[in-house]
Scaffold this motif. Structure first.
Motif, PDB file in Angstrom:
ATOM      1  N   TYR A  53      -5.070   2.824   8.162  1.00 30.53           N
ATOM      2  CA  TYR A  53      -6.075   2.997   7.106  1.00 30.53           C
ATOM      3  C   TYR A  53      -7.077   1.845   7.151  1.00 30.53           C
ATOM      4  CZ  TYR A  53      -3.357   6.741   4.819  1.00 30.53           C
ATOM      5  OH  TYR A  53      -2.706   7.914   4.540  1.00 30.53           O
ATOM      6  N   MET A  93      -6.746   0.043   1.367  1.00 32.90           N
ATOM      7  CA  MET A  93      -7.225   0.787   0.199  1.00 32.90           C
ATOM      8  C   MET A  93      -8.652   1.287   0.432  1.00 32.90           C
ATOM      9  SD  MET A  93      -6.073   1.917  -2.614  1.00 32.90           S
ATOM     10  CE  MET A  93      -4.651   0.951  -3.154  1.00 32.90           C
ATOM     11  N   PHE A 105       0.842  -1.191   0.000  1.00 28.36           N
ATOM     12  CA  PHE A 105       0.000   0.000   0.000  1.00 28.36           C
ATOM     13  C   PHE A 105       0.883   1.250   0.000  1.00 28.36           C
ATOM     14  CE2 PHE A 105      -2.107   3.301   2.590  1.00 28.36           C
ATOM     15  CZ  PHE A 105      -3.313   3.421   1.932  1.00 28.36           C
ATOM     16  N   PRO A 106       0.566   2.267  -0.826  1.00 27.94           N
ATOM     17  CA  PRO A 106      -0.608   2.417  -1.677  1.00 27.94           C
ATOM     18  C   PRO A 106      -0.387   2.086  -3.152  1.00 27.94           C
ATOM     19  CG  PRO A 106       0.453   4.549  -1.450  1.00 27.94           C
ATOM     20  CD  PRO A 106       1.336   3.543  -0.739  1.00 27.94           C
ATOM     21  N   ILE A 107       0.795   1.559  -3.546  1.00 25.62           N
ATOM     22  CA  ILE A 107       1.022   1.326  -4.978  1.00 25.62           C
ATOM     23  C   ILE A 107       0.310   0.073  -5.468  1.00 25.62           C
ATOM     24  CG2 ILE A 107       3.244   2.553  -5.016  1.00 25.62           C
ATOM     25  CD1 ILE A 107       4.651  -0.172  -5.115  1.00 25.62           C
ATOM     26  N   LEU A 124      -8.322   4.304   2.666  1.00 24.06           N
ATOM     27  CA  LEU A 124      -7.794   5.475   1.954  1.00 24.06           C
ATOM     28  C   LEU A 124      -8.879   6.145   1.123  1.00 24.06           C
ATOM     29  CD1 LEU A 124      -5.571   7.369   0.875  1.00 24.06           C
ATOM     30  CD2 LEU A 124      -5.012   5.615  -0.821  1.00 24.06           C
TER      31      LEU A 124
END
Lengths: 296, 296
Positions: free
Chosen positions: B203, B154, B144-146, B157
């Protein structure tokens, strides 16, 4: 009564730029000093501003105590904390007066010479700011990755996400997705290592790959640009809804984004008239009230 | 010839669990010791495994040197670096043999008792893993986050992103968007401060808000769940494309996500047969080859 002067300050992470204006709004001189990041402490930032101011004053053949006739308008990156505002207001400085806003506020004042208008900054981050003639209204700009749609960092993040999906067979592989992986080291494992160190500006540094591939007709670039433009539309429509009649795009993505949206937004998109130093001078001269969040 | 034993290890950030099996695959005993994170160094991780193993062996009334008859299968979180693999392989330990994979690999082996099948982990992060009977095929899980669409991080987020857009008037305000802002402190400035400290698990800790609001018919929750399910579909379809005939969902989001997709994916979605400790035992007993990236 002695002559008055106005000093515009544009304070960024790497340096502070100052520009001195006289009563006829003529430029007396300009200078650059060290970092204007208020997180380094108000002492250090004022030291840089005073150093640069004295340089301008002396170059113009004026005595050092001219500073007592100078009203300062500071547009400082990251000047968004009430505590920082209070520290600057309480600081014992050699100037006649000091006003503080963020560099986005002074950029907005400069763009329309203190008249109503909006700016939309599309750089590493993004944020919109509308000055209605009396108050500021800000949107976005809360930082990457929880905010800042339309920014270079968000464009870079989505490029990596989609390229990794392509690597794993969940999206088509394109020239751009392969180019991105090469750029990060050749394999997703390299992208993981890259991510551990990456800051928003590192994500934003990938955005030019998207534009290059877009020109070449790459399908992934096309979908990323489409999504980027949707994000920017959302910001522009909101600025219109707040009452803005015109908006200047700024930042590294402004030119290319503007070219895609100029037909759709017509006369709403305009060029800025003056820079943030001019806006900071106007802040020093006229003052403005601040409405809503300080962080823009 | 002396009796043989197999030890399954499940190594996570907070602790290492071990379970000892005899030649009849009967459980001899289980124990827990300190962190199994290989980033802390192979010495420390082996110390924890040996401590836990001796505890099991002694509880069963066996002599300490029984460890020389024990083959160890380790499923370790973050065991994705070739260097870590090499260090474990070269380590001078008291066991008969040691095999290392990630905890995702051993979970996959356990889920289908070493037979072909896939798992999709939907926790703080996400990753898919398919064992075809000889080789592993992994998708996603790059962090995370790629990466990690379909994960709790995710989902969290996107919840923040959309709630900030709502605050700024670019999306409708809903019960959920207000609830999220309250949770982070009441104002976007608080969300910025939160972000500066937030890790992926922070998150992911916001994900339950989405499910609660979804039950209550919240429009934002509805769109977030729709997007989440799309991400999960992409992973499941890819696992099918790779040849998987069945898939067990795992992790904190598995139950709710599965409930939404069970009609669509029918018999493809199944419950795991055994846990990761059993899978680690199979790794120790049978060994498996590893294909593709080590990081899953």
């Amino acid at each position: 009564m002695s002559k008055q002067y106005w000093l515009g300050v544009d304070g960024g992470g790497t340096h502070c730029r100052v520009r001195l204006y006289d009563e006829q709004q003529q430029v007396v001189g300009e200078a650059v000093s060290g970092s204007g990041n208020l997180r380094l402490g108000v002492d250090q930032v004022f030291a840089h501003i005073i150093t640069a101011s004295l340089q301008v004053v002396r170059s113009a053949g004026l005595p050092d105590d001219t500073l007592a006739q100078v009203s300062v308008g500071m547009g400082m990156a990251g000047a968004c904390q009430p505590q920082q505002q209070a520290e600057v207001a309480a600081y014992s400085h050699p100037f006649r007066a000091v006003s503080l806003l963020t560099d986005a506020h002074t950029a907005c004042l400069g763009a329309f010479c203190g008249q109503p208008g909006a700016i939309l900054i599309l750089g590493t981050g993004s944020c919109g700011l509308y000055f209605d003639g009396q108050h500021f209204h800000s949107i976005g700009g809360w930082g990457f990755p929880i905010s800042d749609g339309g920014s270079g960092a968000m464009l870079g993040l989505r490029l990596i996400q989609q390229s990794l999906l392509a690597f794993d067979g969940m999206q088509p592989v394109t020239e751009l997705s392969q180019r991105l992986l090469e750029q990060l080291g050749g394999h997703p494992v390299d992208a993981v290592a890259w991510m551990d160190q990456a800051r928003p500006r590192d994500y934003a540094a990938l955005a030019p790959l998207v534009w290059q591939a877009y020109e070449a007709g790459d399908a992934l670039a096309d979908s990323l640009v489409t999504q980027h433009l949707d994000d920017v539309r959302l910001l522009l429509r909101r600025l219109q809804q707040l009452g803005a009649g015109r908006c200047a795009l700024m930042g590294g993505l402004a030119a290319r984004t503007s070219a895609h949206l100029s037909a759709e937004f017509g006369h709403f998109l305009v060029d800025p008239q003056q820079d943030a130093l001019y806006g900071a001078m106007l802040l020093a001269r006229d003052g403005v009230e601040l409405q809503g969040g300080l962080c823009t």
